[in-house]
Enzyme design. Structure first.
Site, mmCIF file in Angstrom:
data_model
loop_
_atom_site.group_PDB
_atom_site.id
_atom_site.type_symbol
_atom_site.label_atom_id
_atom_site.label_comp_id
_atom_site.label_asym_id
_atom_site.label_seq_id
_atom_site.Cartn_x
_atom_site.Cartn_y
_atom_site.Cartn_z
ATOM 1 N N CYS A 148 -0.171 -44.493 42.363
ATOM 2 C CA CYS A 148 -0.161 -45.889 41.919
ATOM 3 C C CYS A 148 -1.518 -46.561 42.087
ATOM 4 O O CYS A 148 -1.839 -47.504 41.375
ATOM 5 C CB CYS A 148 0.934 -46.659 42.645
ATOM 6 S SG CYS A 148 2.575 -46.176 42.054
ATOM 7 N N CYS A 164 0.787 -45.711 46.983
ATOM 8 C CA CYS A 164 0.541 -44.264 46.995
ATOM 9 C C CYS A 164 -0.681 -43.912 46.155
ATOM 10 O O CYS A 164 -1.170 -44.720 45.364
ATOM 11 C CB CYS A 164 1.778 -43.493 46.516
ATOM 12 S SG CYS A 164 1.960 -43.383 44.719
ATOM 13 N N ASP A 184 17.812 -34.937 53.835
ATOM 14 C CA ASP A 184 16.964 -34.171 52.924
ATOM 15 C C ASP A 184 17.635 -34.168 51.566
ATOM 16 O O ASP A 184 18.864 -34.328 51.472
ATOM 17 C CB ASP A 184 16.837 -32.710 53.377
ATOM 18 C CG ASP A 184 18.049 -31.894 52.946
ATOM 19 O OD1 ASP A 184 19.115 -32.042 53.574
ATOM 20 O OD2 ASP A 184 17.955 -31.139 51.957
ATOM 21 N N ASP A 192 17.661 -24.471 56.372
ATOM 22 C CA ASP A 192 19.117 -24.455 56.235
ATOM 23 C C ASP A 192 19.579 -23.014 56.445
ATOM 24 O O ASP A 192 18.760 -22.113 56.679
ATOM 25 C CB ASP A 192 19.538 -25.022 54.885
ATOM 26 C CG ASP A 192 19.102 -24.133 53.736
ATOM 27 O OD1 ASP A 192 18.512 -23.071 53.985
ATOM 28 O OD2 ASP A 192 19.346 -24.498 52.582
ATOM 29 N N HIS A 237 4.429 -39.749 44.198
ATOM 30 C CA HIS A 237 4.980 -41.107 44.206
ATOM 31 C C HIS A 237 6.405 -41.133 44.760
ATOM 32 O O HIS A 237 6.726 -41.955 45.618
ATOM 33 C CB HIS A 237 4.957 -41.705 42.798
ATOM 34 C CG HIS A 237 5.658 -43.017 42.729
ATOM 35 N ND1 HIS A 237 5.078 -44.201 43.134
ATOM 36 C CD2 HIS A 237 6.933 -43.335 42.379
ATOM 37 C CE1 HIS A 237 5.946 -45.184 43.015
ATOM 38 N NE2 HIS A 237 7.076 -44.682 42.548
ATOM 39 N N CYS A 289 3.551 -50.410 45.046
ATOM 40 C CA CYS A 289 3.377 -49.149 45.757
ATOM 41 C C CYS A 289 1.905 -48.913 46.101
ATOM 42 O O CYS A 289 1.006 -49.275 45.345
ATOM 43 C CB CYS A 289 3.906 -48.010 44.886
ATOM 44 S SG CYS A 289 3.776 -46.399 45.670
ATOM 45 N N PHE A 298 25.272 -23.204 51.873
ATOM 46 C CA PHE A 298 25.500 -23.974 50.646
ATOM 47 C C PHE A 298 25.124 -23.174 49.400
ATOM 48 O O PHE A 298 25.875 -23.123 48.425
ATOM 49 C CB PHE A 298 24.710 -25.289 50.702
ATOM 50 C CG PHE A 298 24.913 -26.146 49.495
ATOM 51 C CD1 PHE A 298 26.083 -26.896 49.341
ATOM 52 C CD2 PHE A 298 23.962 -26.193 48.488
ATOM 53 C CE1 PHE A 298 26.280 -27.676 48.209
ATOM 54 C CE2 PHE A 298 24.154 -26.972 47.356
ATOM 55 C CZ PHE A 298 25.313 -27.714 47.215
#
Lengths: 375, 375
Positions: free
Chosen positions: A311, A308, A268, A94, A337, A306, A98
């Site tokens: 999990c 992942c 994002d 970026d 996760h 899930c 911001f």
């Protein structure tokens, strides 16, 4: 030639969703895509290998933070941000706009640039659109952002108009200053608050400058969701089809799906990693606060659907124990996760577009997940 | 039959060092070995896969901490400590003796057991040798420890003698209470402070009770190193050859090598993981404080001779940046490196014993490393 190329693969028939690929110097990115945030040259708690394992093809890093610490010249000496942080896939930085503006009364804006004080040590700094591009050139990300002013919500029409004019001028100055066109793609940022005519004007004037991609800034800054979605829908109408569209700082599951439907390709947000470190995780049935006493003896995984690493290997009871004991592994497991959840969600969204069933996917998803997220 | 079996492979010719294998229900452990500490059912910052990657075959966990949080009954419900924390190699649990006694004035010792207050919430607890074994049986580690009293240094002869008698009584009571002999091996703990006659007596009386292994407790508690090495050397003289010998809470590089030379097979210490989290790492040239400004633009790895994940992929400058930015990845990378360093050191030590060059290895190591560590 721009450093990146957007390839439109397919347009959804019933919505404005797009299936595409962004070709970058550090690999191809299938879109729509969610980009994990690595503010300080690290996606908090994660190694690059873990990010690859969950399917991340691009991450975001923050110019403002890296400029202040460790400094862009140090990163340049290290061989650039990719090498410094051991990440050989794509990076987006970026512009710091911001961050600088969210510092509030500590900053002073002129047409030339922004004077502000460091949040680290109070030291005074002056950033111009040219300086920001110089920093981003030193960092060497594949996709970089113009310096912009992000107007707050709510804000008066005249303020937002003036702010938009500044953002347009700064985009032009940044484009001229940009030194590394063949390796870094500079995006223009669309501002204009919640005023449709300003959003349209800003979009058209930026498109006229011909950037390799366009970002939509200044949304999800406090306005109601229906207004955000309406402005988003209106803005993408004027964005070119052959360039990627990036909605900045937005990343709750519902916003991702609603954004895709309105024609956005890139997202994002710090939400998934931040709430993970506090013990809150996304699941197919909505959010779950694993710190809660209710999970003390719950030996199920965070999300039964899930796949992942977390999990597959750990129970809610164990993860809760780690959180209660202030163990770093807690933040790691929850972060893996949550990022996996959003990246998998976008994979599913792309598959649904491919198979012409995006709206069905959406209604099925929300029936289970519920529908009230905040980012 | 005991749950574990010690196999003596080779005795060093010039020192008391031993090469061996401990066969456990969760795999074989080549000795001498360094065991990483996972106090709260996690080796701080690490996943089990990362521990396996650096070659860890056994880890230690703390009975006192797990009893208080999340509770041994919860871990039993989860299927035991191995399953709870997703570690399928061997585990050793201490007895909590050291922790309870280091609480100082908050505890009250009787022959029956120890009353103490939790460091978490101040709640009152009473641990007996039988209760400790009940907790360790619920946790299910492969190797478990008798409840002992760890005398401070310095301490009067009479105090240490009385304390040793208590430890011997408690060892006997724990042995009777032990319910899971075929899956968990209970070690006796040798106390006796810095008094040789007490060390000898304690060792002989414990050996008479016939444990599958023996721990040496109460060293590295403040006494000078030469005294520690002398007592250690004296104590191992009376320990049986066919059982593993574990020196508790000792794990600096110099103590590991000196301990091996005096006949010790197993070591553990929080030192490598604790100093890692503070930004200090072991290297082949001695300790390095990577937080220091000297490393701000140093793009070398932590240790040029190291082959760990951290050293293969990251520079001192990057790791220093992560520490200065309070990023969790800093602690992760330094922990991986420090544990790898000690595990690799013990691999090298075993290889040196195998090739009859342990003393040469020692002098070469210290020539580069220097010789003043604290644990």
């Amino acid at each position: 030639m721009f450093a990146i190329k957007y390839e439109l693969i397919k347009k959804d028939l019933k919505t404005k969703a797009r299936l595409g690929v962004i070709h970058t110097p550090h690999g191809d990115i299938e879109t729509p895509v969610f980009m994990p945030v690595g503010t300080q040259a690290t996606v908090k708690t994660m190694t690059p290998e873990e990010l690859k394992d969950i399917g991340a093809k691009i991450i975001l890093s923050n110019t403002y933070h890296l400029y202040l610490r460790p400094g862009h010249n140090l990163i340049k000496k290290a061989g650039g941000l990719h090498k410094f942080m051991n990440w050989d896939r794509a990076i987006l930085t970026d512009s710091g706009g911001f961050q600088v503006f969210s510092l509030g009364p500590l900053r002073k804006i002129t047409e030339e640039g922004v004077e502000f004080r460091s949040h680290l040590d109070g030291s005074k700094h002056f950033l111009t659109p040219e300086k920001v591009i110089e920093i981003e050139n030193a960092l060497g990300a594949d996709i970089i952002m113009s310096f912009d002013e992000c107007a707050p919500y709510p804000a008066e029409y005249d303020y937002v108009k003036k702010s938009m004019e500044l953002t347009l001028q700064w985009a032009k100055r940044g484009k001229i200053a940009h030194k590394n066109i063949e390796k870094q793609a500079l995006f223009g940022i669309i501002q204009g608050g919640t005023y449709k005519d300003l959003r349209k004007e800003c979009t058209l004037r930026l498109v006229d400058m011909d950037f390799p991609g366009y970002s939509i800034g200044g949304l999800s800054v406090g306005e109601p969701k229906d207004i955000m979605y309406d402005i988003l829908d209106y803005t993408t109408e004027y964005m070119p089809e052959d360039k990627p569209r990036y909605l900045m700082g937005v990343g709750s599951p519902d916003d991702l799906i609603e954004g895709v439907i309105r024609g956005v390709d890139m997202f994002d947000c710090v939400l998934p990693t931040r709430i993970a470190r506090n013990g809150t995780v996304f699941t197919s049935k909505g959010k779950l606060v694993v710190r809660n006493a209710a999970y003390a003896e719950d030996f199920l995984p965070l999300d039964e659907e899930c796949s992942c690493y977390t999990c597959k290997n750990y129970s809610r009871a164990y993860i809760r124990h780690l959180f209660k004991s202030n163990e770093i592994l807690a933040a790691r497991l929850a972060t893996i996760h949550n990022l996996h959840f959003l990246i998998k969600l976008m994979e599913d969204v792309r598959q649904a577009i491919k198979e012409d069933r995006l709206l069905e996917f959406k209604s099925k998803f929300f029936k289970k997940y519920g529908y009230k997220e905040e980012c």
